[in-house]
Design a protein around this motif. Structure first.
Motif, PDB file in Angstrom:
ATOM      1  N   PRO A  38      -4.018   8.529  11.302  1.00 35.63           N
ATOM      2  CA  PRO A  38      -2.738   8.754  11.089  1.00 35.63           C
ATOM      3  C   PRO A  38      -1.638   8.384  10.397  1.00 35.63           C
ATOM      4  N   PHE A  39      -1.557   6.869  10.674  1.00 38.01           N
ATOM      5  CA  PHE A  39      -0.373   6.201   9.880  1.00 38.01           C
ATOM      6  C   PHE A  39      -0.480   6.422   8.349  1.00 38.01           C
ATOM      7  N   ARG A  40      -1.654   6.493   7.915  1.00 38.78           N
ATOM      8  CA  ARG A  40      -1.922   6.745   6.388  1.00 38.78           C
ATOM      9  C   ARG A  40      -1.143   8.012   5.988  1.00 38.78           C
ATOM     10  N   ASP A  41      -1.069   9.085   6.844  1.00 38.64           N
ATOM     11  CA  ASP A  41      -0.582  10.254   6.715  1.00 38.64           C
ATOM     12  C   ASP A  41       1.045   9.867   6.860  1.00 38.64           C
ATOM     13  N   THR A  92       4.615  -0.295  19.253  1.00 37.40           N
ATOM     14  CA  THR A  92       4.121   0.966  19.561  1.00 37.40           C
ATOM     15  C   THR A  92       5.123   2.186  19.372  1.00 37.40           C
ATOM     16  N   TYR A  93       4.489   3.269  18.894  1.00 36.75           N
ATOM     17  CA  TYR A  93       5.198   4.469  18.810  1.00 36.75           C
ATOM     18  C   TYR A  93       5.462   5.371  20.049  1.00 36.75           C
ATOM     19  N   PHE A  94       5.181   4.647  21.263  1.00 39.09           N
ATOM     20  CA  PHE A  94       5.484   4.785  22.618  1.00 39.09           C
ATOM     21  C   PHE A  94       6.592   4.206  23.115  1.00 39.09           C
ATOM     22  N   HIS A 148     -10.541  -7.147   2.532  1.00 36.65           N
ATOM     23  CA  HIS A 148      -9.618  -8.152   3.017  1.00 36.65           C
ATOM     24  C   HIS A 148      -9.384  -7.973   4.558  1.00 36.65           C
ATOM     25  N   GLN A 149      -9.293  -6.722   5.088  1.00 35.59           N
ATOM     26  CA  GLN A 149      -9.208  -6.678   6.453  1.00 35.59           C
ATOM     27  C   GLN A 149     -10.523  -7.087   7.264  1.00 35.59           C
ATOM     28  N   MET A 150     -10.416  -7.331   8.613  1.00 32.29           N
ATOM     29  CA  MET A 150     -11.483  -8.197   9.319  1.00 32.29           C
ATOM     30  C   MET A 150     -12.545  -7.007   9.631  1.00 32.29           C
ATOM     31  N   CYS A 177       0.637  -1.224  -0.062  1.00 33.62           N
ATOM     32  CA  CYS A 177       0.026  -0.094   0.155  1.00 33.62           C
ATOM     33  C   CYS A 177       0.720   1.297  -0.354  1.00 33.62           C
ATOM     34  N   GLU A 178       2.156   1.207   0.643  1.00 37.70           N
ATOM     35  CA  GLU A 178       2.908   2.372   0.668  1.00 37.70           C
ATOM     36  C   GLU A 178       3.559   2.884  -1.123  1.00 37.70           C
ATOM     37  N   TYR A 179       3.280   1.723  -1.611  1.00 38.06           N
ATOM     38  CA  TYR A 179       4.245   1.810  -3.086  1.00 38.06           C
ATOM     39  C   TYR A 179       3.259   1.786  -4.219  1.00 38.06           C
ATOM     40  N   ASP A 227     -12.011   1.286   0.055  1.00 41.08           N
ATOM     41  CA  ASP A 227     -11.430   0.989   1.560  1.00 41.08           C
ATOM     42  C   ASP A 227     -10.487  -0.296   1.556  1.00 41.08           C
ATOM     43  N   ARG A 228     -10.411  -0.934   2.647  1.00 44.22           N
ATOM     44  CA  ARG A 228      -9.852  -2.167   2.558  1.00 44.22           C
ATOM     45  C   ARG A 228     -10.719  -3.371   3.346  1.00 44.22           C
ATOM     46  N   ARG A 229     -11.910  -2.993   3.468  1.00 42.03           N
ATOM     47  CA  ARG A 229     -12.681  -3.924   3.935  1.00 42.03           C
ATOM     48  C   ARG A 229     -12.917  -5.140   3.415  1.00 42.03           C
ATOM     49  N   VAL A 251      -2.070   0.847  17.595  1.00 36.80           N
ATOM     50  CA  VAL A 251      -1.535   1.801  16.293  1.00 36.80           C
ATOM     51  C   VAL A 251      -1.730   3.147  16.368  1.00 36.80           C
ATOM     52  N   SER A 252      -1.514   3.995  15.235  1.00 38.91           N
ATOM     53  CA  SER A 252      -1.394   5.354  15.269  1.00 38.91           C
ATOM     54  C   SER A 252      -2.429   6.191  15.880  1.00 38.91           C
ATOM     55  N   GLY A 253      -3.770   5.638  15.425  1.00 37.77           N
ATOM     56  CA  GLY A 253      -4.887   6.525  15.999  1.00 37.77           C
ATOM     57  C   GLY A 253      -4.828   6.193  17.690  1.00 37.77           C
ATOM     58  N   VAL A 274      -2.540  -9.158  16.648  1.00 34.44           N
ATOM     59  CA  VAL A 274      -3.830  -8.567  16.641  1.00 34.44           C
ATOM     60  C   VAL A 274      -3.418  -7.174  16.516  1.00 34.44           C
ATOM     61  N   LYS A 275      -4.451  -6.721  15.558  1.00 35.93           N
ATOM     62  CA  LYS A 275      -4.375  -5.293  15.120  1.00 35.93           C
ATOM     63  C   LYS A 275      -5.564  -4.663  14.808  1.00 35.93           C
ATOM     64  N   PRO A 276      -5.984  -3.396  15.321  1.00 32.61           N
ATOM     65  CA  PRO A 276      -5.440  -2.744  16.365  1.00 32.61           C
ATOM     66  C   PRO A 276      -5.158  -3.401  17.917  1.00 32.61           C
ATOM     67  N   ALA A 328      -4.791 -11.177  12.810  1.00 28.12           N
ATOM     68  CA  ALA A 328      -6.082 -10.551  12.846  1.00 28.12           C
ATOM     69  C   ALA A 328      -5.932  -9.260  12.883  1.00 28.12           C
ATOM     70  N   LYS A 329      -6.171  -8.762  11.602  1.00 25.00           N
ATOM     71  CA  LYS A 329      -6.268  -7.235  11.464  1.00 25.00           C
ATOM     72  C   LYS A 329      -7.390  -6.633  10.934  1.00 25.00           C
ATOM     73  N   TYR A 330      -7.796  -5.888  11.796  1.00 30.06           N
ATOM     74  CA  TYR A 330      -9.132  -5.087  11.490  1.00 30.06           C
ATOM     75  C   TYR A 330      -9.234  -4.067  10.317  1.00 30.06           C
TER      76      TYR A 330
HETATM   77  C1  PBG Z   1      -0.313  -1.610   6.044  1.00 29.82           C
HETATM   78  C2  PBG Z   1      -0.262  -1.212   7.484  1.00 29.82           C
HETATM   79  C3  PBG Z   1      -0.983  -0.337   7.945  1.00 29.82           C
HETATM   80  C4  PBG Z   1      -0.495  -0.238   9.519  1.00 29.82           C
HETATM   81  C5  PBG Z   1       0.161  -0.858   9.509  1.00 29.82           C
HETATM   82  N1  PBG Z   1       0.539  -1.622   8.258  1.00 29.82           N
HETATM   83  C6  PBG Z   1      -2.271   0.567   7.441  1.00 29.82           C
HETATM   84  C7  PBG Z   1      -3.280   0.110   6.779  1.00 29.82           C
HETATM   85  O1  PBG Z   1      -3.571  -1.030   6.954  1.00 29.82           O
HETATM   86  O2  PBG Z   1      -4.042   0.717   6.265  1.00 29.82           O
HETATM   87  C8  PBG Z   1      -1.359   0.678  10.116  1.00 29.82           C
HETATM   88  C9  PBG Z   1      -0.371   0.749  11.572  1.00 29.82           C
HETATM   89  C10 PBG Z   1      -0.908   2.239  12.373  1.00 29.82           C
HETATM   90  O3  PBG Z   1      -2.053   2.627  12.227  1.00 29.82           O
HETATM   91  O4  PBG Z   1      -0.232   2.609  13.255  1.00 29.82           O
HETATM   92  N2  PBG Z   1       1.136  -1.570   5.239  1.00 29.82           N
END
Ligand code: PBG
Length: 342
Positions: A219-222, A328-330, A236-238, A138-140, A232-234, A289-291, A263-265, A210-212
């Protein structure tokens, strides 16, 4: 005088009129007692610190929606890694923002891509730091989706071949572990196969199992410049409503060869972390996660909460729920707090 007999799971006890025999506060009276009976203890060893690598030199650009988080060029990433190591945090996870994006995310699997360069530079400078890489497109991609897009559809089987190629280039550059974050079906086995065929038998996979499909990734997408241009990503993501399905996702990834499951978030899914840990007894990671980070930063900046206290409470809750590892960003802030307390 006995006034009441109560049956509990531990047996029955008689409640007296004075009722002074059961006082749970006794062990809360001093810090010494509290620390003796504390059930969950954080350590810098629990943390994995995410880093965003960008092209250039001397670049250190703060992400607007994530105070304290920076996009870093390779040279600055290495400096950051030295600091991470000095705080006794064992591992980082790398995300790359490429020079050019295209339909098929070519730079993701370019042996000289931004992440591949960063891996080499870090492993040369700080070989003992564990370098994990996020494996996703997704970043590429120019459209910001995690795989190949045909019409409206994000296609599965062609995409996982590219993800496997990406993981291999990370391994060849010297990564210690790869972490597929796309949520396509079959990607763990595709990655395991290509790694094994290329003699990376000992390189583990941490799967985002298990990524939702979460609003907390905003904020990560910024930071990663990876907001999808449409849709959106619905697909493939849960669905955030499901937890039995999370167990099926995790089981599938274990069968395909995942060494660590994630597991994420984290915070809205503490129940899922607990179920996964109890069911599979696998090394379990959770992504704070970022949020989740930015909400605490924003409230603290407004003077509404005590940032340090809430940060430690949140991280402790994730570990208490069953996570062995917390992305974690912390990580640096929490490691500093733990160092001070030691
Ligand atoms: C996808 C990816 C995402 C995050 C980590 N890997 C974003 C997404 O699925 O849109 C999110 C991490 C975060 O919010 O801190 N490469």
């Amino acid at each position: 005088m006995v006034i009441e007999e109560t049956k509990t799971s531990l047996g029955s006890y008689q409640k007296s009129d004075t009722d002074t025999f059961k006082r749970l506060r006794r062990l809360r009276m001093t810090e010494s007692f509290r620390s003796m009976v504390r059930e969950t203890e954080l350590s810098p060893n629990d943390f994995i610190y995410p880093l965003f690598v960008v092209p250039g030199k001397g670049v250190r650009k703060e992400v607007k929606s994530m105070p304290g988080v920076f996009q870093l060029s390779v040279d600055e990433t290495v400096k950051e890694c030295r600091e991470v190591r000095s705080l006794k945090i064992p591992a980082i996870i790398l995300f790359g923002i490429p020079e050019h994006k295209d339909e098929v995310g070519s730079e993701a699997y370019d042996p000289n891509g931004i992440v591949q360069q960063a891996i080499r530079a870090i492993k040369k400078d700080i070989p003992e730091l564990t370098v994990i890489t996020d494996v996703c497109l997704c970043e590429y991609t120019s459209h910001g989706h995690c795989g190949i897009v045909r019409g409206e559809e994000i296609v599965n089987d062609e995409s996982i071949e590219l993800l496997a190629k990406e993981a291999l280039t990370h391994a060849e550059a010297g990564a210690d572990m790869v972490a597929p974050s796309d949520m396509f079906d079959g990607r763990v086995s595709a990655i395991r196969r290509i790694l094994d065929e290329n003699k990376f038998l000992k390189l583990p996979i941490m799967s985002y199992a298990a990524k939702y499909a979460s609003g907390f990734y905003g904020p990560f997408r910024d930071a990663a410049e990876s907001t999808p241009k449409f849709g959106d990503r619905r697909s493939h993501q849960m669905d955030p409503a499901n937890s039995n399905e999370a167990l099926r996702e995790v089981e599938q990834d274990i069968l395909e060869g995942a060494d660590i499951v994630m597991v994420k978030p984290a915070l809205s899914y503490l129940d899922v972390i607990r179920r996964v840990k109890d069911r599979f007894s696998m090394p379990t990671a959770a992504y704070n996660v970022s949020g989740e980070y930015s909400m605490i930063k924003a409230a603290a900046r407004n003077g509404w909460i005590d940032e340090q206290r809430v940060m430690m409470e949140v991280l402790t809750s994730i570990k208490r729920a069953g996570a062995d590892l917390i992305l974690t960003y912390f990580a640096k802030d929490a490691a500093r707090v733990l160092k001070q307390a030691a």
